[in-house]
Design a protein around this motif. Structure first.
Motif, PDB file in Angstrom:
ATOM      1  N   SER A   2      32.070  14.951  22.371  1.00 22.43           N
ATOM      2  CA  SER A   2      31.414  14.409  23.562  1.00 22.43           C
ATOM      3  C   SER A   2      30.000  13.930  23.279  1.00 22.43           C
ATOM      4  CB  SER A   2      31.398  15.440  24.686  1.00 22.43           C
ATOM      5  OG  SER A   2      30.495  16.487  24.413  1.00 22.43           O
ATOM      6  N   THR A   3      29.326  14.529  22.320  1.00 18.74           N
ATOM      7  CA  THR A   3      27.956  14.100  22.029  1.00 18.74           C
ATOM      8  C   THR A   3      27.914  12.720  21.382  1.00 18.74           C
ATOM      9  OG1 THR A   3      27.981  15.281  19.920  1.00 18.74           O
ATOM     10  CG2 THR A   3      27.093  16.462  21.818  1.00 18.74           C
ATOM     11  N   SER A   4      29.040  12.264  20.830  1.00 15.32           N
ATOM     12  CA  SER A   4      29.060  10.928  20.228  1.00 15.32           C
ATOM     13  C   SER A   4      28.948   9.826  21.275  1.00 15.32           C
ATOM     14  CB  SER A   4      30.318  10.735  19.390  1.00 15.32           C
ATOM     15  OG  SER A   4      31.453  10.739  20.217  1.00 15.32           O
ATOM     16  N   LEU A   5      29.158  10.168  22.526  1.00 12.59           N
ATOM     17  CA  LEU A   5      29.047   9.176  23.597  1.00 12.59           C
ATOM     18  C   LEU A   5      27.673   9.191  24.251  1.00 12.59           C
ATOM     19  CD1 LEU A   5      32.530   9.800  25.160  1.00 12.59           C
ATOM     20  CD2 LEU A   5      31.815   7.775  23.909  1.00 12.59           C
ATOM     21  N   ALA A   6      26.749   9.970  23.693  1.00  7.75           N
ATOM     22  CA  ALA A   6      25.432  10.127  24.308  1.00  7.75           C
ATOM     23  C   ALA A   6      24.594   8.848  24.243  1.00  7.75           C
ATOM     24  CB  ALA A   6      24.679  11.279  23.654  1.00  7.75           C
TER      25      ALA A   6
END
Length: 159
Positions: A2-6
């Motif tokens: 999910s952090t890759s979409l930050a």
């Protein structure tokens, strides 16, 4: 992750990759979201999910270990949650202590259960008892780096 979409840049790269996947194969893809923030609301879950919505219909999440209410996933149109047992051959009592409350929280939110990291027969049997819709781990063999040719052929539009 999910952090890759930050960042917008990372999200654009991911969306670009999604666009390249043959539309006929997209229905076979399950988007699994992991490394979620500790405090997750429907707004932040939407930010994570929306980039994939034009391409895919099946979403599952691996909640943080301290999460015991999966309502946000049910409300966010996810169909499943997963628990990762980290490929440890847990004693059945310890595995049951982890699986039973996870299963109960998932069922309360009308979500399917996936069990990752199964390392032994006893844990596999527990996962089956707790109605696991999917299982993986070293018990089943080595991870594949690519889909086997027979799976690709079966997923092809005319296959």
């Amino acid at each position: 992750n999910s952090t890759s979409l930050a960042s917008r840049e990372a999200a654009a790269i991911i969306v670009g990759a999604c666009k390249k996947l043959d539309p006929a194969l997209r229905r076979y893809v399950i988007i699994e979201v992991f490394h979620l923030p500790s405090h997750l609301g429907i707004g932040s879950l939407d930010e994570i999910t929306i980039p994939f919505m034009p391409f895919f219909n099946a979403f599952m999440a691996v909640p943080t270990p301290d999460m015991d209410d999966f309502t946000v996933f049910g409300n966010g149109n996810y169909f499943a949650v997963g628990i990762d047992l980290a490929d440890r051959d847990l004693p059945p009592e310890e595995a049951q202590k982890r699986l039973m409350p996870f299963w109960a929280a998932a069922k309360k939110s009308r979500l399917e259960v996936f069990v990752h990291g199964i390392a032994g027969e006893a844990v596999k049997q527990l996962a089956e008892r707790y109605e696991a819709a999917g299982m993986d781990g070293v018990f089943f063999g080595d991870d594949e780096t690519a889909m086997p040719p027979r799976a690709i052929a079966a997923a092809a539009p005319n296959g």
